[in-house]
Design a protein around this motif. Structure first.
Motif: not given
Length: 375
Positions: A319-342
């Motif tokens: 939700n709070g991601v806003n940056m340049a990622g791998r290869g300069g790709a625009p990483y914006k909110p909802h650009c990925g989903v974490c499923l963290e077992p815990q």
């Protein structure tokens, strides 16, 4: 692999970082190479696991982080399906826990303190109100020792001192990453301690099954094997209340696109800015991993199932991601989903939650598998 405190501490003291091996092609194996250097001169090693079927996984010793995970789509085309950065310095300075092993305690512990055996333990919070992901210098910012194993596997180990980030007990922890021939990413975590402590490590990988850098995960279809979730208050601190998902935006009991309700005005969604909730996975009589979640990207046909021994899974939609990622790709909110077992957040302050106390003579063990296929 079972271990005693004595054997693990001995291996931690003697285990060197593996040197660079020759290239492997067409068969399962491990290749090691230098990925970077820490300011104190420690080398950071990157391990590439290949399963002989075209899939591969890369993990570096810094943060025991999975940096790349390459899987096929329904047409047999391989692509990287996790978020990451281009170089080690970017991971050291800019990472949002991309692929890290977080600990000692994943998520938040309220007010940075909790009771343990009649006394109050106070944690490092880095100036924040609550402790988060084990503190400002948690496991995700440590350089782990590593050893390649037979097949496509690597075992990483870390020794956390008594009082590290405020947590009591000298803790020895090991994580094994394995890539199987049938495209399973298996993660086994084990730990022992010298004093009573709390422990809740997890893998913090951001998945995007489309394989398209910078795309959003709104079209990913998610199913969660959960009837309830741990609700939080206005400061995102878990209150101890387990609420039913029925009738809410958090109902993934049947397959639903992540984007359908992500902008819901429900209180829990407004506070989280999207999904950032721990789901209570249905228990089963079996003591082994059970199915906790299923994620599918209809366009590519890629499917991922999470199987785990853990009682909960944290769903986080970057939700709070806003940056340049791998290869300069625009990483914006909802650009990925974490499923963290815990285990659940703030469990040390919630007697009604499954316990996270680890005592001398006990062995912590957690097993999770991310199983990949195509629809």
């Amino acid at each position: 692999m079972m271990f005693s405190r004595r054997s693990l501490l001995a291996s931690l003291a003697a285990l060197p970082l593996a040197g660079c091996a020759g290239r492997l092609s067409g068969r399962a194996g491990v290749v090691a190479e230098t990925f970077g250097t820490l300011p104190d001169g420690q080398p950071v090693t990157l391990y590439t696991l290949t399963n002989g079927s075209g899939a591969s996984l890369r993990a570096m010793t810094y943060g025991a982080s999975v940096t790349n995970l390459v899987m096929p789509d329904k047409a047999g085309t391989f692509a990287d399906i996790v978020l990451g950065l281009d170089d080690f310095e970017s991971y050291r300075i800019r990472s949002r826990n991309f692929g890290t092993l977080v600990g000692r305690y994943a998520g938040r512990i309220g007010n940075g303190r909790f009771p343990l055996d009649g006394r109050e333990v106070r944690l490092e919070t880095g100036g924040s109100k609550h402790s988060s992901h084990g503190g400002p210098d948690g496991f995700a910012k440590r350089n782990w020792h590593a050893q390649p194993l037979d097949g496509a596997a690597v075992r990483m180990t870390l020794l956390s001192a008594d009082g590290d980030q405020g947590f009591p007990g000298e803790l020895a922890i090991a994580v094994t990453y394995r890539l199987t021939p049938d495209n399973r990413f298996r993660m086994e975590i084990e730990a022992v301690t010298t004093k009573p402590t709390v422990l809740n490590p997890t893998h913090h990988g951001y998945f995007n099954l489309s394989g398209v850098p910078g795309s959003l995960v709104h079209d990913h279809v998610l199913t969660m094997e959960a009837d309830g979730f741990t609700a939080f208050g206005p400061d995102k601190m878990v209150t101890g209340d387990i609420r039913p998902v029925a009738g809410t935006a958090l109902d993934f009991r049947t397959p639903k696109p992540i984007g359908r309700d992500i902008a819901s005005t429900e209180e829990q969604m407004r506070i989280g800015g999207g999904y950032d909730h721990c789901f209570v996975i249905r228990s089963t009589p079996d003591t082994g991993p059970r199915k906790a979640a299923r994620l599918e990207h209809p366009g590519s046909g890629r499917v991922m199932e999470l199987w785990t021994t853990e009682p909960g899974v944290q769903l986080f939609t970057a939700n709070g991601v806003n940056m340049a990622g791998r290869g300069g790709a625009p990483y914006k909110p909802h650009c990925g989903v974490c499923l963290e077992p815990q285990h659940f957040q703030n469990s040390p302050n919630q007697p009604g939650f499954p316990g996270t106390v680890l005592r001398p003579g006990q062995r912590f063990r957690s097993v999770s598998e991310y199983r990949f296929g195509v629809a």
